[in-house]
Design a protein around this motif. Sequence first.
Motif, mmCIF file in Angstrom:
data_model
loop_
_atom_site.group_PDB
_atom_site.id
_atom_site.type_symbol
_atom_site.label_atom_id
_atom_site.label_comp_id
_atom_site.label_asym_id
_atom_site.label_seq_id
_atom_site.Cartn_x
_atom_site.Cartn_y
_atom_site.Cartn_z
ATOM 1 N N VAL A 34 -9.601 -0.268 -3.002
ATOM 2 C CA VAL A 34 -8.824 -0.524 -1.789
ATOM 3 C C VAL A 34 -7.891 -1.677 -2.109
ATOM 4 N N SER A 35 -6.590 -1.476 -1.849
ATOM 5 C CA SER A 35 -5.598 -2.508 -2.141
ATOM 6 C C SER A 35 -4.771 -2.765 -0.898
ATOM 7 N N CYS A 36 -4.192 -3.958 -0.864
ATOM 8 C CA CYS A 36 -3.349 -4.302 0.283
ATOM 9 C C CYS A 36 -2.167 -5.115 -0.209
ATOM 10 N N GLU A 37 -0.984 -4.748 0.234
ATOM 11 C CA GLU A 37 0.201 -5.563 0.042
ATOM 12 C C GLU A 37 0.546 -6.177 1.394
ATOM 13 N N PHE A 38 0.394 -7.485 1.495
ATOM 14 C CA PHE A 38 0.630 -8.183 2.771
ATOM 15 C C PHE A 38 1.916 -8.981 2.657
ATOM 16 N N TYR A 39 2.860 -8.696 3.585
ATOM 17 C CA TYR A 39 4.168 -9.342 3.515
ATOM 18 C C TYR A 39 4.062 -10.778 4.015
ATOM 19 N N LEU A 40 4.377 -11.704 3.088
ATOM 20 C CA LEU A 40 4.406 -13.112 3.502
ATOM 21 C C LEU A 40 5.691 -13.412 4.253
ATOM 22 N N ASN A 41 6.809 -12.871 3.723
ATOM 23 C CA ASN A 41 8.119 -13.023 4.368
ATOM 24 C C ASN A 41 8.993 -11.869 3.898
ATOM 25 N N SER A 42 10.295 -12.022 4.046
ATOM 26 C CA SER A 42 11.200 -10.917 3.690
ATOM 27 C C SER A 42 11.330 -10.731 2.187
ATOM 28 N N GLU A 43 10.850 -11.681 1.378
ATOM 29 C CA GLU A 43 11.039 -11.605 -0.074
ATOM 30 C C GLU A 43 9.742 -11.494 -0.863
ATOM 31 N N ARG A 44 8.669 -12.016 -0.364
ATOM 32 C CA ARG A 44 7.465 -12.107 -1.169
ATOM 33 C C ARG A 44 6.264 -11.502 -0.427
ATOM 34 N N SER A 45 5.286 -11.015 -1.209
ATOM 35 C CA SER A 45 4.060 -10.423 -0.675
ATOM 36 C C SER A 45 2.868 -10.913 -1.484
ATOM 37 N N ILE A 46 1.700 -10.809 -0.860
ATOM 38 C CA ILE A 46 0.447 -10.972 -1.596
ATOM 39 C C ILE A 46 -0.069 -9.576 -1.900
ATOM 40 N N PHE A 47 -0.382 -9.298 -3.165
ATOM 41 C CA PHE A 47 -1.019 -8.031 -3.508
ATOM 42 C C PHE A 47 -2.478 -8.320 -3.859
ATOM 43 N N TYR A 48 -3.376 -7.671 -3.124
ATOM 44 C CA TYR A 48 -4.804 -7.911 -3.290
ATOM 45 C C TYR A 48 -5.482 -6.563 -3.516
ATOM 46 N N LYS A 49 -6.320 -6.461 -4.579
ATOM 47 C CA LYS A 49 -7.011 -5.215 -4.894
ATOM 48 C C LYS A 49 -8.474 -5.509 -5.158
ATOM 49 N N VAL A 50 -9.358 -4.650 -4.606
ATOM 50 C CA VAL A 50 -10.791 -4.716 -4.905
ATOM 51 C C VAL A 50 -11.226 -3.331 -5.367
ATOM 52 N N PHE A 51 -12.197 -3.264 -6.325
ATOM 53 C CA PHE A 51 -12.587 -1.959 -6.883
ATOM 54 C C PHE A 51 -13.934 -2.088 -7.585
ATOM 55 N N PHE A 52 -14.553 -0.928 -7.744
ATOM 56 C CA PHE A 52 -15.751 -0.833 -8.575
ATOM 57 C C PHE A 52 -15.289 -0.504 -9.995
ATOM 58 N N PRO A 53 -15.473 -1.373 -10.941
ATOM 59 C CA PRO A 53 -14.958 -1.089 -12.308
ATOM 60 C C PRO A 53 -15.738 0.041 -12.999
ATOM 61 N N LYS A 54 -15.016 0.875 -13.755
ATOM 62 C CA LYS A 54 -15.642 1.964 -14.522
ATOM 63 C C LYS A 54 -16.170 1.403 -15.832
ATOM 64 N N LEU A 55 -17.434 1.722 -16.133
ATOM 65 C CA LEU A 55 -18.067 1.168 -17.337
ATOM 66 C C LEU A 55 -17.960 2.137 -18.526
ATOM 67 N N TYR A 56 -18.378 3.382 -18.321
ATOM 68 C CA TYR A 56 -18.304 4.347 -19.425
ATOM 69 C C TYR A 56 -18.504 5.743 -18.841
ATOM 70 N N THR A 57 -18.268 6.772 -19.709
ATOM 71 C CA THR A 57 -18.416 8.169 -19.289
ATOM 72 C C THR A 57 -19.567 8.775 -20.057
ATOM 73 N N GLU A 58 -20.430 9.526 -19.355
ATOM 74 C CA GLU A 58 -21.591 10.144 -19.991
ATOM 75 C C GLU A 58 -21.784 11.535 -19.399
ATOM 76 N N ASP A 59 -21.804 12.569 -20.330
ATOM 77 C CA ASP A 59 -21.938 13.954 -19.905
ATOM 78 C C ASP A 59 -20.895 14.315 -18.842
ATOM 79 N N GLY A 60 -19.696 13.842 -19.042
ATOM 80 C CA GLY A 60 -18.610 14.176 -18.120
ATOM 81 C C GLY A 60 -18.607 13.402 -16.838
#
Length: 845
Positions: A362-388
């Motif tokens: 889930v990510s969010c781009e929050f407008y601070l003003n007309s020129e700049r934003s805060i981009f914030y992202k949270v996620f479950f990181p992928k570790l490895y793949t096993e049997d597909g």
Amino acid sequence: MTTPIENLLAQTINISEIPALPEAARWAIYTTLTMDISAEDLSKIIKANPSLALKILKIANSPVYTRDTPVATIKDAIILLGYKTIKGIILSVTIKDLFTEKQSGWFNYKGFWLHSIATAFVSGEIAKLINYTPDDTVYAAGLLHDIGKIIFLLSTEEQYFEVIETIENENLTFNRAEMKIFGFDHTDVADFLFGHWKLPEKLILPIQEHHKQALSQPGGYTTASHILKISNEIAHIAGFPSHNNEPAYEVSETILLTLGIINEDLDIILQNLKKNIASLVDILNLPKTDVKGYFEILSSANKELGKMHLANQQMVKDLKTKKRIVSELNKLSILFLKEKDIETALGTALRITLYNFRFSSVSCEFYLNSERSIFYKVFFPKLYTEDGKTITSLEIEERRKIISRDAGNTSGLEDNEHVTIFYLDSGEGGELGKLFVESDTKIVPGDLRIFFDQFSLGLNNIKLHLTNKIKTEKLNIAVKQLKDENERAQRLARINELILENSPLGILSINEEGLITTFNKKAQAIMGQDLKNKNFFQLDIFMENNLQATLNRIVTQEKSGDVTLRKAGGDLTFHLDTNLIAGTGQLLILIHDITERVEDEKSTIQREKMATLGELASGIAHNLRSPLAVVKGIPELIISDIEEKNLRIIKRTDGKEEEDSGVKEDMELISRSMEKAFAIIDSIMDFSKMETGKFEATAMDEIINEVYLLLEHRLKEKQIRFKNNTSGLVIFGNRNMLVQIFLNLMANSIDAISGSGTIEINGKGEKDRLKIHFLDNGKGIGAEDFDRIFEPFYTTSGKANGSGIGLSVTRTMVNLHGGSIKALPNKGGGTVIEIIFPVEGRSHG
């Protein structure tokens, strides 16, 4: 004495519409309760009613009763059916036939009779089951327990329709709906009816009690009442309600336990009801109803409960889903209310969303003003793949950065087919930013829209909070300053109020019309009346003294001045100062009580005048005494020569001489006048030599009694009544002076009373002074003389009496004691002299 409910019944129920109880029914009831009867006598009663006889024979020949040959006679029917059954049939048939069914269309007569018969049958069965001896009684009670409904219908058909509507609309039982509409129910009407029919109390009581909730509690009620209540409930659940839309009934477990009835007993009772009610229903022309066994009823109820359980499980599942959504909304609401920092709130909100909805990111781009934003992202990181299968961590990672609003594609998320974009609305037609949800499926729950709307609302509130925070801080500072100023103003107002109320000056303000707008206690005390909404110039005390012109002159021209108010307790002098209150159009008036100062000034002037007059009088008296002594001696010598030498005085008139006896009389008159002149000179000399002497505490009684003894002969001579009301008072002063003061006053009063009269002395202690009132009912003193009678040589007693010195001397002696004396009008006629002495005497000598 009738009760309120009896009065209501009498007003509602028309007694003339209630039919008389048939003889057969009366017999059935009374034999049920009180006696037995032979089969032959019973046969005669039945034969007297052919319709009843036919119905009894029909029941006796029904398939319910097993027999080898048909029953042809009433006697045989009685033997086959038994007394109890015959009595029940008689009661059922006669009571039903007694009331003609109205064509109301909304009242179920047939259902009513089916319910009554079913209740009666069940009552009889339970009575037999528990060996309750008067089982016929409960049968009769069961048949008649709802008869009040029919009487209601006969007397109040339109109103009773409201009862049916209330039952259907509000899911109430009959008795509760009746109580709501009428204030009483059908059991009260039944009691009224049975009184009219003169039925026994033992039949009435269980009918009165069968709807009482307290029956379900042990103790306090009869067995018959318990039987009737449980029979009524069983008839309902067996499919015999008195009205189609009545609320569902339940059988009272407590009463079943009290009566010792188990479920198997109930099943037998219901089977017997099914077997025996058919024949009675047939002869009464009632619709046939299938009666289920108790266990069959329980089985049917269990199936319905199973269906309800499945529906409830699905409802619980749906509710849990809704609850989870509401819970997440609440978490966000609490977060945004609690956390006022945008970055912290944004990160926490994204973590809540990711964890609870299990998105990939889930990510969010929050407008601070007309020129700049805060981009914030949270996620479950992928570790490895096993049997597909991709294995992801349970730990959430997050990334944060400041980006340019012109950067275009945000981290490539917008090109991902698994990303759903939500635009965060500012609530004012603009955007706060974008929310990116990455999931393995394109399907996003519909309820998630509400969640993200709350997300937008929360972030918008934080942004508004940051804007409002500065405004709030400034406002708080301004409010605190205003509060401090207000508190200071209130303190000053309170101080001013205390100063105003405790001021020794009378203070008031008036408007342009002269109406008093504000005033303090002192001003009201001075004026002696309520000042609220009063005109200053028309106050009673000013009107009585005709001071309107003086007040107007002081207020409009002079701005200050003195006024003297003449009151019953003595004159009062006040100094008025006026000043215009800027910006209000009102005039401030200050009232100074200068009475004491004026009196002191008068006393000082009087003392000075008296001292000067004393010195002058002493000199004059001394210089007059010698020449007057010579003048006084000549007439005395002439009179002595005339008497000793026996001289005659001859006068000549027109040449004739005759004795002149008038000369001696003239000489005697001159002598008396000279004696009076010398008495006056002596008084003046005494006046000039007056001294205070020794001061001491003396009982007032002693002073007055001494004066009374000195003048007792004069009081008795004129038959004057004397009252001394000074008992217990103590006066501090010179005893001789005090005796002289009251001696002078009493002598003046005796002279003022022409015939019999009254002299009274009253005394009263007041704080630091002693007030004496000396009253008589003589000729009195004119108002114009009140201020002058204490002046030297001023007299109101005529030329022949008095020197005008007595009251002047009296006032001087009173002043020497630090007191005051004045004359007051007496409402009853005569004069009142008021003398005030201080408690601790003060010498001015």
